[in-house]
Design a protein around this motif. Structure first.
Motif, short mmCIF file in Angstrom:
data_model
loop_
_atom_site.label_atom_id
_atom_site.label_comp_id
_atom_site.label_asym_id
_atom_site.label_seq_id
_atom_site.Cartn_x
_atom_site.Cartn_y
_atom_site.Cartn_z
N GLY A 214 0.85 -1.19 0.00
CA GLY A 214 0.00 0.00 0.00
C GLY A 214 0.88 1.23 0.00
O GLY A 214 1.68 1.43 0.90
N SER A 252 5.37 -6.92 -5.05
CA SER A 252 6.38 -6.43 -4.11
C SER A 252 7.76 -6.68 -4.70
O SER A 252 7.98 -7.68 -5.37
CB SER A 252 6.26 -7.17 -2.78
OG SER A 252 7.29 -6.75 -1.91
N HIS A 253 8.66 -5.72 -4.41
CA HIS A 253 10.06 -5.90 -4.81
C HIS A 253 10.89 -6.29 -3.61
O HIS A 253 12.10 -6.35 -3.69
CB HIS A 253 10.61 -4.59 -5.38
CG HIS A 253 9.66 -3.88 -6.27
ND1 HIS A 253 8.75 -2.97 -5.81
CD2 HIS A 253 9.47 -3.96 -7.61
CE1 HIS A 253 8.02 -2.51 -6.81
NE2 HIS A 253 8.44 -3.10 -7.91
N LYS A 345 18.26 5.82 -3.65
CA LYS A 345 19.05 4.59 -3.46
C LYS A 345 19.37 3.94 -4.81
O LYS A 345 20.47 3.47 -5.03
CB LYS A 345 18.25 3.64 -2.56
CG LYS A 345 19.11 2.59 -1.89
CD LYS A 345 18.28 1.79 -0.89
CE LYS A 345 17.89 0.47 -1.49
NZ LYS A 345 16.97 -0.33 -0.70
P1 FDA Z 1 9.77 -1.72 -0.36
O1 FDA Z 1 9.13 -0.39 -0.38
O2 FDA Z 1 10.43 -2.15 0.92
O3 FDA Z 1 10.78 -1.83 -1.55
C1 FDA Z 1 11.73 -2.88 -1.67
C2 FDA Z 1 12.83 -2.38 -2.57
O4 FDA Z 1 12.29 -2.21 -3.89
C3 FDA Z 1 13.36 -1.01 -2.18
O5 FDA Z 1 14.39 -1.13 -1.23
C4 FDA Z 1 13.81 -0.45 -3.51
O6 FDA Z 1 15.06 -0.97 -3.85
C5 FDA Z 1 12.78 -1.00 -4.47
N1 FDA Z 1 11.63 -0.09 -4.70
C6 FDA Z 1 10.37 -0.24 -4.25
N2 FDA Z 1 9.57 0.74 -4.71
C7 FDA Z 1 10.35 1.54 -5.47
C8 FDA Z 1 10.13 2.72 -6.22
N3 FDA Z 1 8.91 3.29 -6.31
N4 FDA Z 1 11.18 3.26 -6.88
C9 FDA Z 1 12.40 2.70 -6.83
N5 FDA Z 1 12.68 1.59 -6.14
C10 FDA Z 1 11.68 1.01 -5.46
N6 FDA Z 1 0.00 0.45 -3.99
C11 FDA Z 1 -1.28 0.82 -3.74
O7 FDA Z 1 -1.55 1.44 -2.71
N7 FDA Z 1 -2.26 0.53 -4.64
C12 FDA Z 1 -2.02 -0.16 -5.78
O8 FDA Z 1 -2.94 -0.40 -6.56
C13 FDA Z 1 -0.67 -0.55 -6.05
N8 FDA Z 1 -0.37 -1.22 -7.21
C14 FDA Z 1 0.92 -1.72 -7.36
C15 FDA Z 1 1.21 -2.51 -8.47
C16 FDA Z 1 2.46 -3.10 -8.61
C17 FDA Z 1 2.74 -3.98 -9.78
C18 FDA Z 1 3.45 -2.86 -7.60
C19 FDA Z 1 4.80 -3.54 -7.68
C20 FDA Z 1 3.17 -2.06 -6.53
C21 FDA Z 1 1.91 -1.46 -6.41
N9 FDA Z 1 1.62 -0.62 -5.34
C22 FDA Z 1 0.32 -0.23 -5.12
C23 FDA Z 1 2.73 -0.06 -4.51
C24 FDA Z 1 3.00 -0.90 -3.29
O9 FDA Z 1 1.93 -0.80 -2.40
C25 FDA Z 1 4.29 -0.45 -2.58
O10 FDA Z 1 4.14 0.88 -2.18
C26 FDA Z 1 5.54 -0.56 -3.44
O11 FDA Z 1 5.52 -1.74 -4.21
C27 FDA Z 1 6.80 -0.62 -2.55
O12 FDA Z 1 6.73 -1.72 -1.67
P2 FDA Z 1 7.64 -3.04 -1.80
O13 FDA Z 1 6.83 -4.20 -1.31
O14 FDA Z 1 8.20 -3.16 -3.16
O15 FDA Z 1 8.74 -2.86 -0.68
#
Ligand code: FDA
Length: 355
Positions: A214, A252-253, A345
């Motif tokens: 989120g 998620s990444h 980063k």
């Molecule tokens: P985290 O934020 O811990 O990121 C892990 C690592 O990934 C970071 O350390 C960084 O290296 C890399 N990373 C992550 N996001 C990055 C960015 N924006 N730029 C550069 N590097 C980044 N949210 C929501 O509220 N409604 C939605 O409909 C969606 N839809 C959606 C679709 C898809 C395909 C993805 C991947 C994500 C979403 N999100 C979303 C966003 C999601 O809720 C979340 O905010 C981001 O994915 C970041 O969270 P992570 O789980 O990746 O972990």
């Protein structure tokens, strides 16, 4: 297909701030919000062309032809796609017409170029916060059009004001026989486990989720706020969805989340099968994986995505495009300054986040 975790994680720090310089380590920990806010302020003072240089990595371009070119290039990496037309909450219903027309163009382009792609839409861009009845009509029309081409439509989840109404759209459309739609749930919200239960009770194995942390920072009375709490919640939601027989798009990444998912898939025999082996699984779906897929944003952690694809997992890239790239980027930064931190980063520690 092997578990392959070791090779997946090779060379990539597995926690958010491991391996960072001291400054970034502070920024990746308790002070990340303050540092992120500082970076947002700096970014807003930058000339547009400088922001554009950074945004180019995350946004496919200004129009559908740019998005098609990006998808064609990334198809060679074994990825499939979900296309998002940039923009969201609108102030008049006339503005919704832009999104209706543009998504029609996206559907035409997917068909014409034979792309392995579906759509992501934001219900507020179709008028949800202005006139619910008209917003439903707008979305129903798009869903029917997409269904005619066997294309799925994902309702992105926006902030807490529309959580329930977005879920209600999916349930209402399924009741009308339009099953090519599913929503996103956000693990930071305290309500999400109950939402999974109630949606699965109504849709059974036809439930089709994207689950993510989120991006909207919600208040403590409705949401978790700590990194580890949110990761734990996300992992438990993934398990809950897999147990319920639902289709799960893991968006998620974050490596601890991907690691948890791989282990859950392995336990269920889902990694070694072209079909979904779960007894309570829903129907097989056109353009989908065997019960799950990994989803990532354009430009983020391509190295991890490519490794997953190489191991045989279905990987989907979120492809945003549109004229409103600047406003969209600024809004995302305002909503969640941690995004600014991720971008910094990826510039200074490129080995953590290849394109
Ligand atoms: P985290 O934020 O811990 O990121 C892990 C690592 O990934 C970071 O350390 C960084 O290296 C890399 N990373 C992550 N996001 C990055 C960015 N924006 N730029 C550069 N590097 C980044 N949210 C929501 O509220 N409604 C939605 O409909 C969606 N839809 C959606 C679709 C898809 C395909 C993805 C991947 C994500 C979403 N999100 C979303 C966003 C999601 O809720 C979340 O905010 C981001 O994915 C970041 O969270 P992570 O789980 O990746 O972990």
């Amino acid at each position: 297909m092997g578990n392959g975790l070791d090779s997946l994680l090779e060379g990539i720090p597995t926690s958010n701030c491991q391996g960072a310089s001291p400054l970034l380590r502070v920024a990746g920990g308790v002070h990340m919000g303050a540092f992120g806010r500082f970076m947002v302020t700096i970014t807003k003072c930058m000339p547009r062309f400088m922001v554009a240089a950074v945004a180019r990595r995350y946004v496919a371009g200004k129009d559908i032809s740019n998005a098609v070119a990006v998808m064609k290039r990334l198809s060679a990496e074994g990825a499939c796609f979900t296309v998002d037309v940039l923009g969201e909450e609108i102030s008049t219903l006339d503005e919704a017409q832009f999104f209706i027309d543009e998504y029609d163009r996206v559907l035409d382009a997917i068909v014409e170029h034979k792309l392995d792609a579906n759509l992501s839409i934001k219900p507020t861009a179709f008028g949800l916060l202005i006139d619910e009845k008209i917003a439903y009509q707008n979305m129903e029309r798009l869903l029917k059009n997409a269904a005619n081409h066997g294309i799925f439509v994902r309702l992105d989840m926006e902030d807490h004001r529309v959580t329930q109404s977005t879920i209600d759209i999916v349930l209402a459309m399924h009741e009308k026989g339009l099953t090519n739609v599913g929503t996103v749930l956000q693990s930071r919200l305290l309500r999400t486990s109950e939402d999974i239960k109630s949606i699965c009770a109504k849709l059974g194995g036809s439930a089709d989720f994207r689950i993510c942390k989120g991006v909207y920072l919600e208040s403590e009375d409705i949401a978790l706020t700590g990194y580890q709490q949110i990761v734990d919640a996300l992992n438990s939601h993934i398990t809950q969805m897999l147990d319920a027989g639902a289709y799960v798009g893991i968006a998620s990444h974050d490596l601890p989340v991907i690691e948890h998912t791989l282990s859950e898939l392995n336990d269920r025999g889902m990694m070694s099968s072209d079909t979904d082996p779960r007894e309570n699984a829903g129907p097989s779906r056109t353009g989908k994986g065997p019960g799950y897929e990994f989803q990532m944003l354009l430009g983020v952690r391509g190295n991890v995505r490519r490794k997953l694809a190489k191991q045989g997992h279905r990987t989907r890239i979120y492809i945003p495009y549109g004229n409103q790239w600047y406003e969209y980027s600024m809004r995302r930064l305002d909503e969640n300054p941690d995004v600014a931190m991720h971008i910094v980063k990826s510039i200074f520690m490129p080995w953590t986040n290849r394109r």
